[in-house]
Design a protein around this motif. Sequence first.
Motif, PDB file in Angstrom:
ATOM      1  N   GLU A 123     -10.568   4.523   3.632  1.00  0.00           N
ATOM      2  CA  GLU A 123      -9.103   4.697   3.911  1.00  0.00           C
ATOM      3  C   GLU A 123      -9.539   4.961   5.674  1.00  0.00           C
ATOM      4  O   GLU A 123     -10.250   5.787   5.761  1.00  0.00           O
ATOM      5  CB  GLU A 123      -9.065   5.639   3.329  1.00  0.00           C
ATOM      6  N   SER A 124      -9.166   4.520   6.358  1.00  0.00           N
ATOM      7  CA  SER A 124      -8.478   4.486   7.800  1.00  0.00           C
ATOM      8  C   SER A 124      -6.733   5.205   7.883  1.00  0.00           C
ATOM      9  O   SER A 124      -5.900   4.267   7.516  1.00  0.00           O
ATOM     10  CB  SER A 124      -8.766   3.398   8.762  1.00  0.00           C
ATOM     11  N   LYS A 125      -7.224   6.841   8.518  1.00  0.00           N
ATOM     12  CA  LYS A 125      -6.146   7.338   8.860  1.00  0.00           C
ATOM     13  C   LYS A 125      -5.098   6.596  10.046  1.00  0.00           C
ATOM     14  O   LYS A 125      -3.568   6.930   9.611  1.00  0.00           O
ATOM     15  CB  LYS A 125      -5.842   8.712   8.519  1.00  0.00           C
TER      16      LYS A 125
ATOM     17  N   ARG B 116     -18.879   5.936  -2.768  1.00  0.00           N
ATOM     18  CA  ARG B 116     -17.247   6.085  -2.263  1.00  0.00           C
ATOM     19  C   ARG B 116     -16.990   7.757  -1.860  1.00  0.00           C
ATOM     20  O   ARG B 116     -16.977   8.017  -1.391  1.00  0.00           O
ATOM     21  CB  ARG B 116     -15.977   5.814  -3.379  1.00  0.00           C
TER      22      ARG B 116
ATOM     23  N   ALA C 241      -4.152   3.433   8.574  1.00  0.00           N
ATOM     24  CA  ALA C 241      -2.694   3.187   7.113  1.00  0.00           C
ATOM     25  C   ALA C 241      -3.561   2.674   6.684  1.00  0.00           C
ATOM     26  O   ALA C 241      -2.311   1.444   5.602  1.00  0.00           O
ATOM     27  CB  ALA C 241      -1.252   3.412   7.520  1.00  0.00           C
ATOM     28  N   THR C 242      -4.846   2.191   6.349  1.00  0.00           N
ATOM     29  CA  THR C 242      -5.331   1.350   5.582  1.00  0.00           C
ATOM     30  C   THR C 242      -6.767   1.400   5.048  1.00  0.00           C
ATOM     31  O   THR C 242      -6.936   2.402   5.413  1.00  0.00           O
ATOM     32  CB  THR C 242      -4.463  -0.344   6.217  1.00  0.00           C
ATOM     33  N   GLU C 243      -7.099   0.084   3.834  1.00  0.00           N
ATOM     34  CA  GLU C 243      -8.531   0.331   4.076  1.00  0.00           C
ATOM     35  C   GLU C 243      -9.081  -0.563   4.400  1.00  0.00           C
ATOM     36  O   GLU C 243      -8.171  -1.914   5.109  1.00  0.00           O
ATOM     37  CB  GLU C 243      -8.842   0.237   2.269  1.00  0.00           C
TER      38      GLU C 243
ATOM     39  N   GLU D 136     -17.353   9.315   1.556  1.00  0.00           N
ATOM     40  CA  GLU D 136     -16.597  11.175   1.856  1.00  0.00           C
ATOM     41  C   GLU D 136     -17.125  11.413   2.866  1.00  0.00           C
ATOM     42  O   GLU D 136     -16.297  12.478   4.180  1.00  0.00           O
ATOM     43  CB  GLU D 136     -16.038  11.649   0.881  1.00  0.00           C
TER      44      GLU D 136
ATOM     45  N   TYR E 287      -6.645  -4.374   2.229  1.00  0.00           N
ATOM     46  CA  TYR E 287      -6.496  -4.358   4.280  1.00  0.00           C
ATOM     47  C   TYR E 287      -4.904  -4.880   4.585  1.00  0.00           C
ATOM     48  O   TYR E 287      -4.833  -5.970   4.505  1.00  0.00           O
ATOM     49  CB  TYR E 287      -7.547  -4.910   4.457  1.00  0.00           C
TER      50      TYR E 287
ATOM     51  N   ALA F  66       1.182  -0.896   0.002  1.00  0.00           N
ATOM     52  CA  ALA F  66       0.192  -0.238   0.138  1.00  0.00           C
ATOM     53  C   ALA F  66       1.052   1.232  -0.397  1.00  0.00           C
ATOM     54  O   ALA F  66       2.021   1.191   0.280  1.00  0.00           O
ATOM     55  CB  ALA F  66      -0.732   0.349   1.502  1.00  0.00           C
TER      56      ALA F  66
END
Length: 497
Positions: free
Chosen positions: A418-420, A481, A423-425, A485, A389, A255
């Motif tokens: 996205e999960s900041k 998507r 750091a992954t989807e 947001e 993931y 990623a």
Amino acid sequence: MLLGAAAAGHAATLANSAYTAAELAYQYEDSHAHLVLAHPPLVPTVREMMRSLSIPEDEIARRIIVADSTWLTGAPAELDAGDAAALKGLTRLSELVGRGELAQEIQMPGLLSDSTVYLCYSSGTTGKPKGVESTHHNIISELEILKPTLPPAKVGPALNKQGKAVAPYRDAYFGVLPSYHIYGAIWLLHFPLTMGAPSIILHGRFEPEKFCAAVQLYKATIGIIVPPILVVFAKHPAVDKYDMSSLETLISGAAPLGGELVSSVKERLGKRGADVCITQQYGLTETSPSVFLLPQEHAVERVGSVGYLLPNLEARLVSEEDGEKLTSIEGAGEIWVRGPIVMKGYLNNPTATAKSVTPDGWFKTGDIAVRSKEGFYNIVDRRKELIKYKGFQVAPADLENVLLQHPQIADAAVIGVESKEQATELPRAYVVKTSPELTSAAVQEFVASRVANHKKLRGGVIFIDAIPKSAAGKILRQQLRKRAESEPVELPVRAKL
């Protein structure tokens, strides 16, 4: 075990240890596997899988090899009464090792080098996972291509400031990536041997405490990681409890990396005495895997880039003007790759192979990139609908099929959000329900009981009136998507890595 199978002239299919019996059954049948080597805790799942295929009990006993560690450690693994009963009557790897060795390795010269050696399964955007046929030539080519991209391994003992040897080696590769994934299999099992350096591999779930303790114990210098591990380095208190000063290089994959995350990790590890270079590579199962690598000397100035095209490969960026619009970024295109690392094809699936590989050998990655005038590539979008993931591929269609088995679900669509923080989807489901009593938690539990750990709906479940679709019935994921947001990921309980 992989190298032993290759030396004996066999092909090996690598299966996810988190698979349910049903998921494993598909791969077992599709790959035409015969023997299954399984670690002791996984034997019950293998038995269940074989029973679901109506394989007789006496034949099951012949097809399972228990991958115990007695031959390696000299001491049998400690098993509880339940484990011991489950393994009764099965052949153990330690017994096979004691039966002697091959007179010579099976050779694969010339055209035989195009024989399949590894069969990893890659999730497609539709249908079942596809078996990727990696050949002897693919794997050897990948290893030779990677060798000149990294500094030569430093051999000899590692010394402390007083000149005392603290480890029998200078460079040591280290990671927790699963070896059933092509990234871990190549970068942690094969490449260190090619470089003449040891590789330390942690098995099981990633646990920050154990990871950091192992870095200190083994004086690891080169870490093979994924972005969520950098999140740990940036935030977890375990980093402050152990000596991390041996780390010199961290190579990330699976990623994209963010500049802010890289900077925070470099700063924190710097306070722990580690002058570490953080770089990244890009690849796919179908390309054995690595295609691009960011050279260490450019890791700071080009953070976020996947670097240069590796030697002996060709790449082109393709924009299909008359088809689907790839991206709004000027000059971007889908990455097509050609070279000796491109797979032989998808097993038992000539239609999928023809859609992915052109007659003249170009593999269509499905990822969208831009290229700078200096030759650096940046991944900016993904044409495929796969969710990534923590380095694992999750096919939306796979989860949608599971959701539609629920009696109170009329329709469903899955996207990655996205999960900041991690750091992954994360996979998220949008669901049309038929009963007002159905809850998001119930849907998550329903899916979790039927899929591997990495496929769980960690991005949540949102109920909607209708799934947006085209006139042809295709799910319009872009609309979902866009909606996502304004629907941030909520993590009521901090997820463990």
